[in-house]
Design an enzyme around this catalytic site. Structure first.
Site, mmCIF file in Angstrom:
data_model
loop_
_atom_site.group_PDB
_atom_site.id
_atom_site.type_symbol
_atom_site.label_atom_id
_atom_site.label_comp_id
_atom_site.label_asym_id
_atom_site.label_seq_id
_atom_site.Cartn_x
_atom_site.Cartn_y
_atom_site.Cartn_z
ATOM 1 C CB SER A 119 -0.972 -0.043 1.180
ATOM 2 O OG SER A 119 -2.012 0.886 1.004
ATOM 3 C CG ASP A 158 -7.071 -4.012 -2.596
ATOM 4 O OD1 ASP A 158 -7.816 -3.044 -2.298
ATOM 5 O OD2 ASP A 158 -5.837 -3.988 -2.411
ATOM 6 C CG HIS A 200 -6.144 -2.341 0.815
ATOM 7 N ND1 HIS A 200 -5.397 -2.126 -0.314
ATOM 8 C CD2 HIS A 200 -5.709 -1.433 1.725
ATOM 9 C CE1 HIS A 200 -4.562 -1.124 -0.109
ATOM 10 N NE2 HIS A 200 -4.722 -0.691 1.131
#
Length: 283
Positions: free
Chosen positions: A97, A238, A266
């Site tokens: 991320s 995600d 995610h």
């Protein structure tokens, strides 16, 4: 603890210094605890000198009061400073991320520091407000999983991050809202959340400061210059960065390879997909 970029950064290593170095870059407002101890040991057993560290404002690294003025570029320089502190000229970068965005920035700005890139649950460049910056795909910002983010906000709305019980419950709810069927069960999540809380100076300030810092100026237009071997790992569930994002990354980074993680949201790759993830990274 190491002096890095004018602050103190807490880091930990696994494996032999003679092995190729691998730096793990965690997500937004996330300490190194999110990289599971056993995951790190398995990477080291695969012949890597594994380095994980606490971003500033997380874990035992220098903490700042809410509203501190630092940027995503500072976060990137902290990562490079960790390598400098250990005398590592270049490393394999594995970023999740925010960590993936920082790894991209390093790859385009200081390519000589990068042996390879593994980008997990991230996007092809993020602006200072965390809005996707994807040339020619104007609708993506509106399609970046609003339902998922509503669930995340609902899970953490009104959490008193200074209260241990409330903060732990908020972290667990947040992980579940972004996760999938392989997300760890509550006892394991509780152990992780308690460890994160107990190692943190001020979770609320860290979350605010990282949001304010953003990701730095967009680098999406510079991604085609990346020459490092690049692996993109992305969960099929995600909703924060849906499928358009990894596909765009794979399109703009020459020679990159996109591998889907079935049933993953995610989140840090859950144990159920470790074999696949470790095999891909070590390969």
């Amino acid at each position: 603890m190491m002096p890095v970029n004018g602050i103190q950064v807490c880091l930990e290593t696994f494996g032999e210094r003679a092995d190729p170095p691998l730096l793990l870059l965690a997500g937004e407002a996330s300490s190194m605890d999110w990289w599971d101890d056993e995951f790190c040991r398995r990477l080291a057993a695969g012949g890597r000198f594994v380095i994980r560290y606490d971003h500033r404002d997380t874990g035992r690294s220098t903490a700042f009061p809410a509203g501190a003025a630092y940027s995503g570029v500072d976060l990137m320089n902290d990562a490079l400073g960790v390598l400098d502190a250990l005398g590592v000229p270049a490393a394999h970068l594995v970023g999740l991320s925010l960590g993936g965005a920082l790894a991209q920035r390093i790859a385009v700005g200081q390519p000589h520091r990068v042996l390879s890139l593994t980008l997990i649950a991230t996007s092809a460049g993020l602006g200072p407000d965390a809005t996707p910056v994807l040339a020619g795909v104007t609708a993506l910002a509106a399609r970046a999983g609003p339902g998922a983010e509503v669930r995340v906000r609902a899970a953490t709305d009104g959490v008193d991050w200074s209260d241990r019980r409330a903060a732990v419950a908020g972290l667990i709810a947040e992980i579940r809202a972004r996760g999938g069927p392989f997300t760890p069960d509550e006892p394991q999540l509780r152990r992780l959340a308690e460890r994160v809380y107990d190692r943190s100076a001020d979770l609320g300030a860290a979350r605010e400061n990282h949001r304010r810092a953003g990701y730095g100026p967009p680098v999406r237009d510079r991604l085609p210059a990346i020459e490092a071997p690049t692996l993109i790992l992305h969960g099929t569930l995600d909703q924060h960065f849906p499928a358009e994002h990894p596909r765009e990354l794979a399109r703009v980074i020459p020679g990159s390879r996109l591998v889907w993680l079935e049933g993953v949201g995610h989140e840090v790759p859950p144990r159920a997909v470790w074999h696949q993830v470790l095999t891909e990274i070590l390969g």
